[in-house]
Design a protein around this motif. Sequence first.
Motif, PDB file in Angstrom:
ATOM      1  N   ILE A 125       0.850  -1.176   0.000  1.00  0.00           N
ATOM      2  CA  ILE A 125       0.000   0.000   0.000  1.00  0.00           C
ATOM      3  C   ILE A 125       0.893   1.235   0.000  1.00  0.00           C
ATOM      4  O   ILE A 125       1.695   1.428   0.917  1.00  0.00           O
ATOM      5  N   LEU A 126       0.758   2.051  -1.037  1.00  0.00           N
ATOM      6  CA  LEU A 126       1.474   3.314  -1.126  1.00  0.00           C
ATOM      7  C   LEU A 126       0.460   4.423  -0.901  1.00  0.00           C
ATOM      8  O   LEU A 126      -0.483   4.573  -1.674  1.00  0.00           O
ATOM      9  N   ALA A 127       0.645   5.186   0.170  1.00  0.00           N
ATOM     10  CA  ALA A 127      -0.310   6.221   0.541  1.00  0.00           C
ATOM     11  C   ALA A 127       0.351   7.590   0.440  1.00  0.00           C
ATOM     12  O   ALA A 127       1.479   7.775   0.892  1.00  0.00           O
ATOM     13  N   ILE A 128      -0.367   8.541  -0.160  1.00  0.00           N
ATOM     14  CA  ILE A 128       0.161   9.872  -0.377  1.00  0.00           C
ATOM     15  C   ILE A 128      -0.753  10.891   0.277  1.00  0.00           C
ATOM     16  O   ILE A 128      -1.963  10.919   0.013  1.00  0.00           O
ATOM     17  N   GLY A 129      -0.200  11.722   1.143  1.00  0.00           N
ATOM     18  CA  GLY A 129      -0.982  12.763   1.787  1.00  0.00           C
ATOM     19  C   GLY A 129      -0.286  14.108   1.679  1.00  0.00           C
ATOM     20  O   GLY A 129       0.944  14.180   1.611  1.00  0.00           O
ATOM     21  N   THR A 130      -1.080  15.176   1.667  1.00  0.00           N
ATOM     22  CA  THR A 130      -0.530  16.530   1.624  1.00  0.00           C
ATOM     23  C   THR A 130      -1.041  17.371   2.785  1.00  0.00           C
ATOM     24  O   THR A 130      -0.990  18.594   2.729  1.00  0.00           O
ATOM     25  N   GLY A 131      -1.567  16.733   3.818  1.00  0.00           N
ATOM     26  CA  GLY A 131      -2.108  17.481   4.940  1.00  0.00           C
ATOM     27  C   GLY A 131      -3.323  18.309   4.573  1.00  0.00           C
ATOM     28  O   GLY A 131      -3.656  19.278   5.252  1.00  0.00           O
ATOM     29  N   GLY A 132      -3.985  17.926   3.486  1.00  0.00           N
ATOM     30  CA  GLY A 132      -5.140  18.678   3.023  1.00  0.00           C
ATOM     31  C   GLY A 132      -4.786  19.865   2.149  1.00  0.00           C
ATOM     32  O   GLY A 132      -5.664  20.563   1.643  1.00  0.00           O
ATOM     33  N   ALA A 133      -3.477  20.097   1.912  1.00  0.00           N
ATOM     34  CA  ALA A 133      -3.061  21.271   1.146  1.00  0.00           C
ATOM     35  C   ALA A 133      -3.413  21.166  -0.327  1.00  0.00           C
ATOM     36  O   ALA A 133      -3.813  22.145  -0.954  1.00  0.00           O
ATOM     37  N   SER A 134      -3.276  19.948  -0.901  1.00  0.00           N
ATOM     38  CA  SER A 134      -3.521  19.818  -2.345  1.00  0.00           C
ATOM     39  C   SER A 134      -3.926  18.399  -2.687  1.00  0.00           C
ATOM     40  O   SER A 134      -3.083  17.570  -3.049  1.00  0.00           O
ATOM     41  N   PRO A 135      -5.214  18.086  -2.624  1.00  0.00           N
ATOM     42  CA  PRO A 135      -5.678  16.775  -3.093  1.00  0.00           C
ATOM     43  C   PRO A 135      -5.299  16.509  -4.540  1.00  0.00           C
ATOM     44  O   PRO A 135      -5.058  15.365  -4.929  1.00  0.00           O
ATOM     45  N   ALA A 136      -5.235  17.568  -5.363  1.00  0.00           N
ATOM     46  CA  ALA A 136      -4.863  17.381  -6.768  1.00  0.00           C
ATOM     47  C   ALA A 136      -3.443  16.842  -6.883  1.00  0.00           C
ATOM     48  O   ALA A 136      -3.162  15.976  -7.717  1.00  0.00           O
ATOM     49  N   LEU A 137      -2.522  17.338  -6.058  1.00  0.00           N
ATOM     50  CA  LEU A 137      -1.148  16.829  -6.069  1.00  0.00           C
ATOM     51  C   LEU A 137      -1.123  15.377  -5.619  1.00  0.00           C
ATOM     52  O   LEU A 137      -0.418  14.553  -6.208  1.00  0.00           O
ATOM     53  N   ALA A 138      -1.883  15.045  -4.586  1.00  0.00           N
ATOM     54  CA  ALA A 138      -1.921  13.660  -4.118  1.00  0.00           C
ATOM     55  C   ALA A 138      -2.416  12.729  -5.220  1.00  0.00           C
ATOM     56  O   ALA A 138      -1.861  11.634  -5.414  1.00  0.00           O
ATOM     57  N   ARG A 139      -3.434  13.147  -5.947  1.00  0.00           N
ATOM     58  CA  ARG A 139      -3.944  12.320  -7.046  1.00  0.00           C
ATOM     59  C   ARG A 139      -2.898  12.152  -8.144  1.00  0.00           C
ATOM     60  O   ARG A 139      -2.733  11.065  -8.700  1.00  0.00           O
ATOM     61  N   ARG A 140      -2.201  13.243  -8.454  1.00  0.00           N
ATOM     62  CA  ARG A 140      -1.179  13.174  -9.514  1.00  0.00           C
ATOM     63  C   ARG A 140      -0.059  12.225  -9.115  1.00  0.00           C
ATOM     64  O   ARG A 140       0.402  11.402  -9.932  1.00  0.00           O
ATOM     65  N   LEU A 141       0.380  12.311  -7.876  1.00  0.00           N
ATOM     66  CA  LEU A 141       1.437  11.411  -7.413  1.00  0.00           C
ATOM     67  C   LEU A 141       0.958   9.965  -7.383  1.00  0.00           C
ATOM     68  O   LEU A 141       1.717   9.046  -7.684  1.00  0.00           O
ATOM     69  N   ARG A 142      -0.303   9.769  -7.037  1.00  0.00           N
ATOM     70  CA  ARG A 142      -0.859   8.410  -7.061  1.00  0.00           C
ATOM     71  C   ARG A 142      -0.803   7.836  -8.466  1.00  0.00           C
ATOM     72  O   ARG A 142      -0.454   6.663  -8.654  1.00  0.00           O
ATOM     73  N   GLU A 143      -1.143   8.642  -9.455  1.00  0.00           N
ATOM     74  CA  GLU A 143      -1.099   8.171 -10.841  1.00  0.00           C
ATOM     75  C   GLU A 143       0.326   7.792 -11.243  1.00  0.00           C
ATOM     76  O   GLU A 143       0.553   6.758 -11.883  1.00  0.00           O
ATOM     77  N   GLU A 144       1.298   8.617 -10.859  1.00  0.00           N
ATOM     78  CA  GLU A 144       2.690   8.330 -11.217  1.00  0.00           C
ATOM     79  C   GLU A 144       3.192   7.068 -10.516  1.00  0.00           C
ATOM     80  O   GLU A 144       3.869   6.225 -11.131  1.00  0.00           O
ATOM     81  N   LEU A 145       2.871   6.928  -9.222  1.00  0.00           N
ATOM     82  CA  LEU A 145       3.300   5.740  -8.499  1.00  0.00           C
ATOM     83  C   LEU A 145       2.587   4.492  -9.013  1.00  0.00           C
ATOM     84  O   LEU A 145       3.164   3.406  -9.041  1.00  0.00           O
ATOM     85  N   GLY A 146       1.327   4.651  -9.432  1.00  0.00           N
ATOM     86  CA  GLY A 146       0.596   3.522  -9.991  1.00  0.00           C
ATOM     87  C   GLY A 146       1.241   3.001 -11.262  1.00  0.00           C
ATOM     88  O   GLY A 146       1.239   1.796 -11.531  1.00  0.00           O
TER      89      GLY A 146
END
Length: 249
Positions: A125-146
């Motif tokens: 499980i790879l989990a990415i969080g930004t402390g609520g600062a940028s959900p868009a960044l978290a989604r982008r990083l999820r796509e790259e890690l995927g």
Amino acid sequence: MPFGYPVMLQLDGRRAVVIGEGAVRERKPEGLLAGGAAEVLVVATTPAAHLDELEALDRVRVERRPWRPEDLDGAAICVAWSSRPEVRAAIARAARDRGVWVNVMDDVANCDFAAPAVVRRGELILAIGTGGASPALARRLREELGERYGEQWAEIVSVLREVRESTLPLLPDLAERSRRWRAALDLDEAEKLVLAGRSAELRERLRARLVGDERPGGGRPDGEARADGAARADGSLRGDGARPDGGGT
């Protein structure tokens, strides 16, 4: 920093509650099921087609009505959504009164935890969080890690678990076990072998490196040379940054 302490929750045997259309649309029930929740209560009136799909799943109960505070009785965790601030606050209050961890989506004040963007590959499980600062960044990083960590990593982690469990009795000392795993695990090699359909070979190589030589000091087993990727002088990624259980053993 908001949500600065990451954890992985054990939901086996526990009840979860999902409230509201937005939480359903974001597939929060499916995420809780994948996380091991024993039962997921979904309280929402829409979207109808998605609720139909959820009703067909094991361990899911759908109630097509407004939420009630008693929906949270006996729950361990709740993910909720509402467009109305007073409803969001009421859900959070009812959850906290019952000792239920709550996440009211897009409402930090009414959240006890953040739901990270997740890449799931079997037990990896790879989990990415930004402390609520940028959900868009978290989604982008999820796509790259995927893209980087494909489905083969589910098999890699499965092999690592099997080898770890079978060698634990032979490596009782924590420090020595950790040292041997760091020396034995070459992630480039593991990925290449699994992609080539040679999981059994990976399993045997790891076992040989871990327990093939029991001499004090832990030399390389049977004179085996370290795999090319593990011998690089540039210190490229081996086992140090992606140990099988996050604890180096």
